[in-house]
Design an enzyme around this catalytic site. Sequence first.
Site, PDB file in Angstrom:
ATOM      1  N   HIS A  18       0.817  -1.215   0.000  1.00  0.00           N
ATOM      2  CA  HIS A  18       0.000   0.000   0.000  1.00  0.00           C
ATOM      3  C   HIS A  18       0.849   1.263   0.000  1.00  0.00           C
ATOM      4  O   HIS A  18       0.653   2.163  -0.818  1.00  0.00           O
ATOM      5  CB  HIS A  18      -0.933   0.014   1.218  1.00  0.00           C
ATOM      6  CG  HIS A  18      -2.101  -0.907   1.107  1.00  0.00           C
ATOM      7  ND1 HIS A  18      -3.358  -0.493   0.733  1.00  0.00           N
ATOM      8  CD2 HIS A  18      -2.203  -2.233   1.332  1.00  0.00           C
ATOM      9  CE1 HIS A  18      -4.184  -1.522   0.720  1.00  0.00           C
ATOM     10  NE2 HIS A  18      -3.503  -2.589   1.087  1.00  0.00           N
ATOM     11  N   ASP A 118      -5.183   6.280   1.169  1.00  0.00           N
ATOM     12  CA  ASP A 118      -5.871   5.004   1.102  1.00  0.00           C
ATOM     13  C   ASP A 118      -7.294   5.173   1.617  1.00  0.00           C
ATOM     14  O   ASP A 118      -7.558   5.990   2.502  1.00  0.00           O
ATOM     15  CB  ASP A 118      -5.141   3.972   1.972  1.00  0.00           C
ATOM     16  CG  ASP A 118      -4.079   3.221   1.196  1.00  0.00           C
ATOM     17  OD1 ASP A 118      -4.401   2.716   0.115  1.00  0.00           O
ATOM     18  OD2 ASP A 118      -2.943   3.125   1.681  1.00  0.00           O
ATOM     19  N   THR A 139      -5.822   1.415  -4.158  1.00  0.00           N
ATOM     20  CA  THR A 139      -4.588   0.813  -4.664  1.00  0.00           C
ATOM     21  C   THR A 139      -4.788  -0.602  -5.189  1.00  0.00           C
ATOM     22  O   THR A 139      -3.908  -1.129  -5.871  1.00  0.00           O
ATOM     23  CB  THR A 139      -3.515   0.791  -3.564  1.00  0.00           C
ATOM     24  OG1 THR A 139      -4.006   0.068  -2.430  1.00  0.00           O
ATOM     25  CG2 THR A 139      -3.155   2.210  -3.134  1.00  0.00           C
ATOM     26  N   HIS A 148     -16.450  -5.036  -2.502  1.00  0.00           N
ATOM     27  CA  HIS A 148     -16.598  -4.455  -1.168  1.00  0.00           C
ATOM     28  C   HIS A 148     -17.793  -3.503  -1.112  1.00  0.00           C
ATOM     29  O   HIS A 148     -18.515  -3.460  -0.107  1.00  0.00           O
ATOM     30  CB  HIS A 148     -15.311  -3.736  -0.765  1.00  0.00           C
ATOM     31  CG  HIS A 148     -14.161  -4.653  -0.508  1.00  0.00           C
ATOM     32  ND1 HIS A 148     -14.231  -5.707   0.380  1.00  0.00           N
ATOM     33  CD2 HIS A 148     -12.904  -4.687  -1.031  1.00  0.00           C
ATOM     34  CE1 HIS A 148     -13.071  -6.345   0.396  1.00  0.00           C
ATOM     35  NE2 HIS A 148     -12.252  -5.753  -0.452  1.00  0.00           N
ATOM     36  N   ALA A 336      14.602  -8.247  -5.469  1.00  0.00           N
ATOM     37  CA  ALA A 336      14.888  -7.922  -6.865  1.00  0.00           C
ATOM     38  C   ALA A 336      14.159  -6.638  -7.247  1.00  0.00           C
ATOM     39  O   ALA A 336      13.059  -6.377  -6.742  1.00  0.00           O
ATOM     40  CB  ALA A 336      14.443  -9.057  -7.784  1.00  0.00           C
TER      41      ALA A 336
END
EC number: 2.4.1.115
Length: 455
Positions: A18, A118, A139, A148, A336
């Site tokens: 997030h 958020d 996000t 939702h 990475a």
Amino acid sequence: MAPPPPHIAVVAFPFSSHAAVLFSFARALAAAAPAGTSLSFLTTADNAAQLRKAGALPGNLRFVEVPDGVPPGETSCLSPPRRMDLFMAAAEAGGVRVGLEAACASAGGARVSCVVGDAFVWTADAASAAGAPWVAVWTAASCALLAHLRTDALRRDVGDQAASRADELLVAHAGLGGYRVRDLPDGVVSGDFNYVISLLVHRQAQRLPKAATAVALNTFPGLDPPDLIAALAAELPNCLPLGPYHLLPGAEPTADTNEAPADPHGCLAWLDRRPARSVAYVSFGTNATARPDELQELAAGLEASGAPFLWSLRGVVAAAPRGFLERAPGLVVPWAPQVGVLRHAAVGAFVTHAGWASVMEGVSSGVPMACRPFFGDQTMNARSVASVWGFGTAFDGPMTRGAVANAVATLLRGEDGERMRAKAQELQAMVGKAFEPDGGCRKNFDEFVEIVCRV
């Protein structure tokens, strides 16, 4: 008298991907905002320390710490779920309001003119208390947001039959007809409805349509089914597709500013020595962790595929078959530079947990995926990849060596893999078009900047 310049507070949820996603968004906002605009990025001290590693901050963007809720002396012994619980309790108790006051102080007393963050209720509450508009940044995937928003209707429909109706398509719910009951995020129709995260997400979905001035979506025009986007637009104000957020101008550090992301383990140099589209890249993000026996199956499957692989794995491969690292044609690293890896010509497949940030990075790089979802909305994302868009495949439960070997071989060398690659590259081209100067995401971002910079 001229109005004061905008002071935008960007509030992060400092867990999973997030904060990193929102930080990229904040960098882009800092680059696009009118001269004189200042931005305060509110997060915990630990998270700020991690984000600082991404490179120097733009001159108009600063970190402001918010309480993490961790009792003194307990920092070293807390599990990630416990840290999350403590942070949320602190946020609910006014931690974000404290952060907004600190942001005002650090900006020389300049009041916060807009709160961006958020889509959590404490951010909306803090914005309301500060007398500032709240602009939400979603996000995760658009399909998860719609699920939702429709939680109450879905629960009435499915009732206590989530298990027996697991494979039933949600055709009665506009925008969700391509998904099954089993694909819905945890806490929507199954799981513990009273778990703190389930309650929190349910509350935020109820609050979002009423409290948000605008909502940024981490998607681009043409990716999601039209009925899904129409359903969101009917419920949310100023619903603006702006993703993938890491492609917004100014969102990523650039080499010409000496802010290029580090590659301490030599991943890109290792890829330089591999043929085009020959390598399977494996990463399950920062929070998803397979059981040791499943990691052993994954390792055996990678070895059996015969393909070179780059595996980003925190810690060591303690559960891997004996001699795996010596025999297998791969590189295992603790970290990475994922965006750079996925953009590399040598990478032809992505084995992923299907976290939304990873999915969007894969889409924008044109790389087909094999998805092993673990929790949250990852199952819904995997369904999108494998069935709704068709540029990858999904494991049916825990990975086995045979399934891994088959998935890697299919994506790298199979006829079905070529079809999936073509679809991935088609979506990649759509992303590129959306971010052209007159593209949909660029136009939407201009509108977003105008909204948040009103004072």
